[in-house]
Design a protein around this motif. Structure first.
Motif, mmCIF file in Angstrom:
data_model
loop_
_atom_site.group_PDB
_atom_site.id
_atom_site.type_symbol
_atom_site.label_atom_id
_atom_site.label_comp_id
_atom_site.label_asym_id
_atom_site.label_seq_id
_atom_site.Cartn_x
_atom_site.Cartn_y
_atom_site.Cartn_z
ATOM 1 N N ARG A 104 0.844 -1.199 0.000
ATOM 2 C CA ARG A 104 0.000 0.000 0.000
ATOM 3 C C ARG A 104 0.879 1.248 0.000
ATOM 4 N N TYR A 105 1.919 1.234 0.817
ATOM 5 C CA TYR A 105 2.850 2.368 0.835
ATOM 6 C C TYR A 105 3.533 2.526 -0.525
ATOM 7 N N GLU B 8 1.112 4.024 -3.054
ATOM 8 C CA GLU B 8 0.653 5.384 -2.761
ATOM 9 C C GLU B 8 1.718 6.439 -3.038
#
Length: 363
Positions: free
Chosen positions: A214-215, A218
């Motif tokens: 997710r990091y 993003e």
């Protein structure tokens, strides 16, 4: 859809002849003819000419301003011809307009200003009919010179934009190469844990993997992030690896507070840490240690990732897969020659990867 050279040429033409450059032309055109008239008047004044001659100068500048306008639109029409054709047509246009301009000047001079000096025959009005041609030729030279200069500027701008787009695409490709590489190792470990019925451990790895990915998704791979943010991302990554290796993996952080504000390429440390785990921890039965440090040194940021594995020449070569090569290429793409990427041996054993990049806190 593929674009042709003709398409690019038309785009440049539309930009050259756009609304903004119309205003630019009128400004330069009017200023040029005004300057021509002013210089003519100063020359006449210094030579002790008649005070009435300013009317003639005003007429000459005004008609020059007016008659050179059709040249502009004619030159637009011939802009895409071959150079030889442009030179020939420009010469003929200057000759024709120059003759008209000189005839108008002669008639104004004799009919309005000095009718007592008017020639007896009409042929007298045709004197020096080509005298104005060099002035129009100079106007044309300036016109084409400015246009070609502007065209080169536009082409350079397009080339820079294309190079920048290519560089960004390269950086994205380099960054995204890491995800499949990392995913393969992690998913392989999760599969092994499931096979041996360690479902809780596998679930923790899946959760950690989801957080890390997710990091990764993003954050734009083109932009740089503060080292403090990169450290937090690496802690997520190492949490996954801690599940794999348990107490066999020991991580030691030493990042100065001042260094945490420095901008670094996102996930630049991940392949280096993964490389250290692969060669310094996974290959040893007792596991191993990893040291991660960051500090400011003058105008540079110094980063180091070390391990106590076998080191260079003892099972690890200077070309240890995609991770190091990928990192070096990303740094070169971002910083040109203003970086250093070196490998050094640790004592008594192990390897340290050293990075030096400019210390910057703003993009």
């Amino acid at each position: 859809m593929r674009r042709s050279l003709a398409d690019d040429s038309r785009d440049v033409g539309r930009t050259l002849f756009g609304e903004y450059h119309d205003r630019y032309f009128w400004l330069l055109h009017s200023f040029g003819w005004l300057s021509y008239g002013a210089l003519f008047w100063i020359s006449n004044y210094l030579a002790g000419g008649s005070s009435r001659y300013w009317v003639h100068i005003a007429f000459l500048s005004g008609t020059g301003w007016l008659l050179s306008i059709p040249l502009r639109y004619f030159y637009r029409r011939i802009w895409n011809n071959k150079a030889g054709t442009i030179v020939l047509l420009t010469t003929l246009a200057c000759l024709l307009v120059g003759m008209v301009w000189q005839l108008a000047r002669n008639f104004f001079y004799f009919a309005v200003l000095y009718p007592n000096k008017a020639p007896d025959a009409w042929s007298g009005y045709y004197g020096y009919v080509v005298a104005a041609v060099p002035i129009l030729a100079a106007w044309s030279g300036l016109y084409f010179g400015i246009k070609y200069y502007r065209m080169l500027q536009l082409m350079n701008e397009k080339a820079l934009k294309a190079a920048n787009a290519a560089q960004q695409a390269q950086l994205r490709a380099l960054r995204y190469q890491l995800n499949p590489h990392f995913l393969f190792n992690t998913l392989n470990a999760i599969s092994t844990l499931v096979m041996v019925k360690e479902n809780d451990t596998a679930n923790r790895m899946v959760t950690g993997l989801a957080d890390f990915l997710r990091y990764s998704l993003e954050n734009d791979p083109i932009r740089r992030v503060p080292l403090e943010q990169e450290v937090r991302a690496m802690e997520r990554y190492l949490a996954i690896e801690q599940v794999r290796f348990s107490d066999r993996l020991k991580v030691h952080w030493q990042v100065d507070e001042e260094a945490k504000a420095a901008l670094v390429p996102s996930l630049i440390l991940q392949p280096l840490i993964e490389n250290a785990i692969k060669y310094g921890v996974a290959g040893q039965e007792q596991g191993g240690n990893i040291w991660i440090s960051g500090k400011r040194f003058g105008s540079d940021l110094l980063l180091a990732i070390g391990d106590d594995g076998p080191g260079l020449g003892q099972g690890k070569s200077t070309s240890t897969g995609v991770g190091l090569a990928n990192t070096r290429e990303r740094l070169q793409t971002l910083y040109g020659e203003d970086f250093a990427f070196t490998l050094s041996s640790r004592e008594p054993s192990g390897l340290t990867v050293n990075l030096r990049i400019p210390y910057q806190t703003e993009e």
